[in-house]
Design a protein around this motif. Structure first.
Motif, mmCIF file in Angstrom:
data_model
loop_
_atom_site.group_PDB
_atom_site.id
_atom_site.type_symbol
_atom_site.label_atom_id
_atom_site.label_comp_id
_atom_site.label_asym_id
_atom_site.label_seq_id
_atom_site.Cartn_x
_atom_site.Cartn_y
_atom_site.Cartn_z
ATOM 1 N N ILE A 97 0.850 -1.190 0.000
ATOM 2 C CA ILE A 97 0.000 0.000 0.000
ATOM 3 C C ILE A 97 0.890 1.245 0.000
ATOM 4 O O ILE A 97 1.914 1.294 0.699
ATOM 5 C CB ILE A 97 -0.982 0.011 1.187
ATOM 6 C CG1 ILE A 97 -1.872 1.244 1.147
ATOM 7 C CG2 ILE A 97 -0.285 -0.046 2.542
ATOM 8 C CD1 ILE A 97 -3.266 0.997 1.622
ATOM 9 N N LEU A 98 0.489 2.260 -0.784
ATOM 10 C CA LEU A 98 1.326 3.450 -0.949
ATOM 11 C C LEU A 98 1.019 4.470 0.149
ATOM 12 O O LEU A 98 0.243 5.395 -0.023
ATOM 13 C CB LEU A 98 1.116 4.038 -2.346
ATOM 14 C CG LEU A 98 1.413 3.035 -3.476
ATOM 15 C CD1 LEU A 98 1.027 3.609 -4.834
ATOM 16 C CD2 LEU A 98 2.879 2.630 -3.472
ATOM 17 N N GLY A 99 1.593 4.287 1.258
ATOM 18 C CA GLY A 99 1.420 5.169 2.403
ATOM 19 C C GLY A 99 2.185 4.584 3.575
ATOM 20 O O GLY A 99 2.748 3.491 3.453
ATOM 21 N N GLY A 111 -2.106 21.704 -0.160
ATOM 22 C CA GLY A 111 -3.301 20.986 -0.610
ATOM 23 C C GLY A 111 -3.419 19.574 -0.070
ATOM 24 O O GLY A 111 -4.503 19.001 -0.033
ATOM 25 N N ARG A 112 -2.293 18.987 0.319
ATOM 26 C CA ARG A 112 -2.334 17.599 0.803
ATOM 27 C C ARG A 112 -2.216 17.498 2.315
ATOM 28 O O ARG A 112 -1.989 16.407 2.840
ATOM 29 C CB ARG A 112 -1.228 16.775 0.151
ATOM 30 C CG ARG A 112 -1.520 16.436 -1.267
ATOM 31 C CD ARG A 112 -0.482 15.518 -1.856
ATOM 32 N NE ARG A 112 -0.887 14.122 -1.797
ATOM 33 C CZ ARG A 112 -0.268 13.148 -2.454
ATOM 34 N NH1 ARG A 112 0.799 13.423 -3.194
ATOM 35 N NH2 ARG A 112 -0.680 11.898 -2.378
ATOM 36 N N ASN A 113 -2.379 18.612 3.010
ATOM 37 C CA ASN A 113 -2.299 18.527 4.474
ATOM 38 C C ASN A 113 -3.283 17.508 5.038
ATOM 39 O O ASN A 113 -3.040 16.923 6.080
ATOM 40 C CB ASN A 113 -2.557 19.893 5.118
ATOM 41 C CG ASN A 113 -1.283 20.713 5.224
ATOM 42 O OD1 ASN A 113 -0.229 20.282 4.770
ATOM 43 N ND2 ASN A 113 -1.375 21.891 5.818
ATOM 44 N N LEU A 144 6.506 4.594 2.541
ATOM 45 C CA LEU A 144 6.511 5.816 3.353
ATOM 46 C C LEU A 144 6.808 6.985 2.416
ATOM 47 O O LEU A 144 7.841 6.983 1.737
ATOM 48 C CB LEU A 144 7.594 5.674 4.425
ATOM 49 C CG LEU A 144 7.772 6.801 5.423
ATOM 50 C CD1 LEU A 144 6.525 6.979 6.259
ATOM 51 C CD2 LEU A 144 8.973 6.516 6.330
ATOM 52 N N LYS A 145 5.907 7.982 2.374
ATOM 53 C CA LYS A 145 6.057 9.009 1.345
ATOM 54 C C LYS A 145 5.773 10.397 1.920
ATOM 55 O O LYS A 145 5.181 10.485 2.991
ATOM 56 C CB LYS A 145 5.106 8.712 0.182
ATOM 57 C CG LYS A 145 3.598 8.815 0.525
ATOM 58 C CD LYS A 145 2.749 8.222 -0.579
ATOM 59 C CE LYS A 145 1.274 8.475 -0.349
ATOM 60 N NZ LYS A 145 0.410 7.905 -1.378
ATOM 61 N N HIS A 146 6.170 11.474 1.284
ATOM 62 C CA HIS A 146 6.986 11.589 0.085
ATOM 63 C C HIS A 146 8.314 12.168 0.551
ATOM 64 O O HIS A 146 8.333 13.306 1.031
ATOM 65 C CB HIS A 146 6.341 12.522 -0.935
ATOM 66 C CG HIS A 146 4.867 12.199 -1.152
ATOM 67 N ND1 HIS A 146 3.849 12.685 -0.368
ATOM 68 C CD2 HIS A 146 4.257 11.404 -2.073
ATOM 69 C CE1 HIS A 146 2.677 12.224 -0.792
ATOM 70 N NE2 HIS A 146 2.881 11.448 -1.811
ATOM 71 N N TYR A 147 9.360 11.402 0.379
ATOM 72 C CA TYR A 147 10.680 11.691 0.941
ATOM 73 C C TYR A 147 11.448 12.588 -0.009
ATOM 74 O O TYR A 147 11.884 12.094 -1.039
ATOM 75 C CB TYR A 147 11.385 10.355 1.151
ATOM 76 C CG TYR A 147 12.713 10.399 1.841
ATOM 77 C CD1 TYR A 147 12.840 10.899 3.125
ATOM 78 C CD2 TYR A 147 13.849 9.899 1.190
ATOM 79 C CE1 TYR A 147 14.073 10.898 3.759
ATOM 80 C CE2 TYR A 147 15.073 9.897 1.829
ATOM 81 C CZ TYR A 147 15.180 10.399 3.104
ATOM 82 O OH TYR A 147 16.389 10.395 3.737
HETATM 83 C C1 BGC Z 1 1.108 10.884 -5.551
HETATM 84 C C2 BGC Z 1 1.435 9.700 -4.664
HETATM 85 C C3 BGC Z 1 0.658 8.480 -5.125
HETATM 86 C C4 BGC Z 1 0.985 8.218 -6.587
HETATM 87 C C5 BGC Z 1 0.254 7.023 -7.159
HETATM 88 C C6 BGC Z 1 1.300 10.548 -7.024
HETATM 89 O O1 BGC Z 1 0.846 11.589 -7.829
HETATM 90 O O2 BGC Z 1 1.926 11.969 -5.208
HETATM 91 O O3 BGC Z 1 1.129 9.996 -3.329
HETATM 92 O O4 BGC Z 1 0.974 7.389 -4.323
HETATM 93 O O5 BGC Z 1 0.633 9.348 -7.360
HETATM 94 O O6 BGC Z 1 -1.080 7.297 -7.292
#
Ligand code: BGC
Length: 744
Positions: A97-99, A111-113, A144-147
């Motif tokens: 999972i991307l997080g 915008g992403r706060n 873990l993002k976004h580094y």
């Molecule tokens: C976002 C990421 C996301 C990725 C895949 C990017 O535009 O910044 O947070 O995981 O897209 O959707």
């Protein structure tokens, strides 16, 4: 290398495919060598699994966003959320999972706060580590993002964040550092932006020197989607997997660099090996687990209600009684705003209506009062609302920010709420109606109306079960226990990044340096609408008996303990916060924030119950990053240990003295001042014996402190002008001082 046989059996074409995504969401499969590609999906508040053929998004459960979960200050809750999402990944055959997304909230406008956790790196790191440990306990990966330093959306793919190394280390990297050390995420996702001139994707200092060599990161680094600038440079810097992989568009960069020798096969192989390892680890999580939507929806409700923050409760307007006649206003009551837009957006299983959840408790009637999709003030809607209120005891307004006010992809331009909502709140105040405001928003808003209402519940973006959580709190089934993970200023202009956000389109000057959020407001002793760490409960807590003691344990320095008691008449949870501040005279030393969060515990207490809370403070709790030595240091100083219920409500305080014998090398020149020499143990006595009397005879008779103050700013070269020393003697003095201070 972990898989030398596999790597050496791959063709060059296959290696390049391995370090490049297979389409938008997969890694490459090499069947003949048993390398199974994995699927990854966004993140972070649930699964956004996209079917690449049909472009359809699967249905999933939307948990609360980071802006809310951070307010729980509850490691166990975040672990549970991660664990549940990890199991959902198994149900949907998703390997990673991307997080979580953990960039620091530098400006309320980002915008992403709504996805990010906090303005504070300690809270961020602790909670991120818990979430990651939860997901990965199922052998499912996280990213873990976004580094790193992706604290704005404006020109997010190209802006250059100009940040001091100290601010990076103490603020912008620290959350990542904690999470890496405490949870070893399978991957880290590099950000789009540049940091001090170099794209994160090509930044070897960031991706290798700091991340791997210093912190011991063992996983793979993947790119944010489209963050790769030059693929060959990215590989060299330590970026293993490029995403997405459409048509392996960047293949030629790799081939050319291999041909001209600027990239070695060994460098490519290292990245290949890490991607194989990632596939292996994530495939291990494969399990046939049914997706229990109903159960996970319930879990989402528990997380939301453990996180919402009660900001105001005058005259105990809350909890509402069942018999109270409630006028429920605001279109959000029937169309709640539960999540933010962009890659985190979930195709929800079901969304609880706030109206229905409240009606299950009591006597609630609804009228719009304002519309979500049109900010225009409509007097007829306000009049309807006032008419309904005339027959009710209390108004509850579900207010907040419409979807288009904040999203991935762009920043907010201001911190205002829509004018139709402000008009409704002001009309209720004028009519003298007892009012509770419930806020659904992804980031702090200005609240000019705060003094005009009786109650405020900050519900943020609470996920699909937010309605249940809000009703449970409003009616007192659940006692609110969240605290703000960000400061709420009176106005945008108060924010420390205001003059430098979002930059000139190319560069963003992080001029406020380490003074982000409460570190700034506290140092300036500025009033804020609501401070970091603030939140009320339906009960009250008393703090007592603060003790500190030195500990022998090599990884910790000080043990802190105190007692906290529930002095009200209902069960409640208190978030006990521990802050540390260096309170010694700062002259000639690094400047430091007044206080910094270094510990928190969420304590459950029955009415009348008392518990002892303990904290262990390690070296980092007292350190700052000293650029002159390129490392962390603990100055010999007095430190205040502050324990409280918020950053502005310190209940107990104790000062301790620490001397770990650490010092910065003293570089002696003819402009080194007497003050510097007197404050440094190595040169102090020499200076008193040899220089003080010479510079201004008799000055020592005022006592060493006064003499020090008077001489503080005088450079050594002053001896030439103001004493009887021969000019050549000054060079000898500098030489002797250099010997004493090991200044080669
Ligand atoms: C976002 C990421 C996301 C990725 C895949 C990017 O535009 O910044 O947070 O995981 O897209 O959707």
């Amino acid at each position: 290398m972990k898989y030398p046989e596999i790597v050496s059996s791959l063709t060059l074409e296959e290696k390049i495919r391995m370090v490049t995504g297979d389409g938008a969401w997969h890694t490459y499969t090499v069947d003949r060598l048993g390398v199974e590609g994995i699927m990854m999906t966004d993140g972070p508040i649930g699964l956004r699994k996209v079917d690449e053929a049909s472009n359809k998004t699967y249905i999933s459960v939307a948990f609360p966003s980071g802006c809310l979960t951070a307010c729980s200050f509850d490691r166990e809750l975040l672990r549970q959320m991660g664990d549940t999402i990890g199991k959902e990944c198994q149900s949907y055959d998703v390997g990673m999972i991307l997080g979580p997304a953990i960039n620091i909230k530098r400006s309320p406008l980002c915008g992403r706060n709504f996805e990010y956790l906090s303005e504070d790196p300690y809270l961020t790191g602790e909670l991120a580590a818990s979430y990651i440990n939860g997901v990965q306990s199922n052998n499912v990966g996280t990213s873990l993002k976004h580094y790193a330093a992706n604290s704005q959306e404006y020109r997010r793919m190209s802006y250059d964040a100009k940040i001091s190394e100290r601010a990076l280390r103490e603020i912008y990297l620290a959350g990542f550092e904690t999470a890496v050390k405490k949870s070893q995420p399978y991957t880290l996702m590099c950000s789009y932006n540049k940091i001090n001139g170099t794209h994160a994707s090509e930044n070897k200092w960031l991706l290798t020197d700091v991340l791997r060599d210093e912190w011991g990161f063992e996983g793979a680094v993947i790119s944010d989607w489209g963050a790769v600038n030059y693929r060959d440079r990215a590989l060299k810097a330590g970026l293993d997997l490029e995403m997405p992989g459409n048509n392996i568009a960047n293949k030629d960069f790799i081939l050319k660099a291999l041909a001209d020798g600027s990239l070695t096969m060994a460098e490519l192989d290292t990245a290949v090996d890490r991607v194989i390892d990632l596939s292996r680890k994530c495939s291990a999580g494969k399990k046939e687990v049914p997706f229990d939507f109903e159960k996970d929806h319930e879990t989402a409700a528990r997380i939301a209600e453990g996180s919402m923050v009660l900001l105001k409760n005058d005259g105990r307007i809350l909890p509402l009684k069942k018999e109270t006649k409630v006028a429920l206003l605001g279109e959000f009551a029937v169309r709640p705003r539960i999540q933010g837009g962009g890659s985190a957006f979930i195709n929800t299983y079901k969304v609880d209506s706030i109206l229905e959840c409240m009606q299950a408790y009591g006597n609630v009637e609804y009228t719009k009062g304002f519309e979500i999709d049109d900010d225009t003030v409509k007097e007829d809607l306000i009049e309807d609302a006032l008419r309904l209120c005339a027959s009710c005891d209390t108004a509850v307004v579900i207010a907040g920010l419409p979807d288009n006010y904040e999203s991935e992809g762009y920043d907010r331009k201001h911190m205002h709420m829509p004018s139709n909502q402000l008009a409704l709140i002001s009309a209720l105040a004028k009519a003298g109606i007892p009012t509770v405001i419930v806020l659904q928003n992804g980031a702090a808003v200005e609240m000019p109306w705060a003094d005009d209402v009786s109650g405020i519940l900050e519900a943020y973006l609470g996920g699909e079960a937010a309605g249940t959580a809000i009703a449970n709190i409003l009616y007192g089934k659940v006692n609110p226990s969240g605290k703000l993970a960000e400061s709420v200023p009176f106005q945008l202009e108060d924010n420390p990044s205001f003059l430098n956000f979002p930059g000139n389109g190319y560069e963003v000057n992080y001029a406020e340096d380490i003074y982000v959020g409460y570190r700034y407001y506290d140092k300036k002793k500025m009033a804020v609408r609501y401070p970091f760490g603030y939140g009320l409960s339906y009960t009250t807590f008393e703090y007592s008996d603060l003790k500190t003691e030195a500990v022998e344990d090599p990884s910790n320095l000080i043990k802190v303990s105190l007692k906290v008691k529930n002095t009200g008449d209902v069960f409640g949870k208190e978030i006990v916060q521990l802050y540390v501040g260096d309170v010694s005279d700062k002259a000639g030393r690094a400047d430091r924030p007044a206080k910094e969060l270094k510990g928190f515990e969420k304590v459950s207490l029955e009415a009348g119950e008392e518990k002892t809370v303990e904290f262990l403070l390690d070296e980092r709790a007292f350190s700052y990053y000293e650029e002159k030595i390129g490392g962390w240091m603990i100055p010999t100083a007095e430190y205040s240990i502050m324990v409280g219920s918020s950053s502005r409500d310190i209940r107990l305080e104790k000062t301790i003295y620490l001397d770990l014998g650490q010092s910065i090398p003293l570089h002696i020149t003819q402009n080194t001042t007497f003050g510097e020499l007197l404050r440094d143990e190595r040169t102090r006595q020499y200076t008193i014996d040899n220089l003080m009397g010479k510079k201004a005879s008799g000055i020592l008779s005022f006592g060493i402190e006064a003499a020090t103050a008077m001489m503080d700013h005088n450079p050594i070269r002053g001896l030439r002008n103001f004493s009887n020393e021969k000019p050549e003697r000054v060079d000898e003095i500098i030489y002797e001082l250099k010997q004493l201070s090991d200044d080669e």
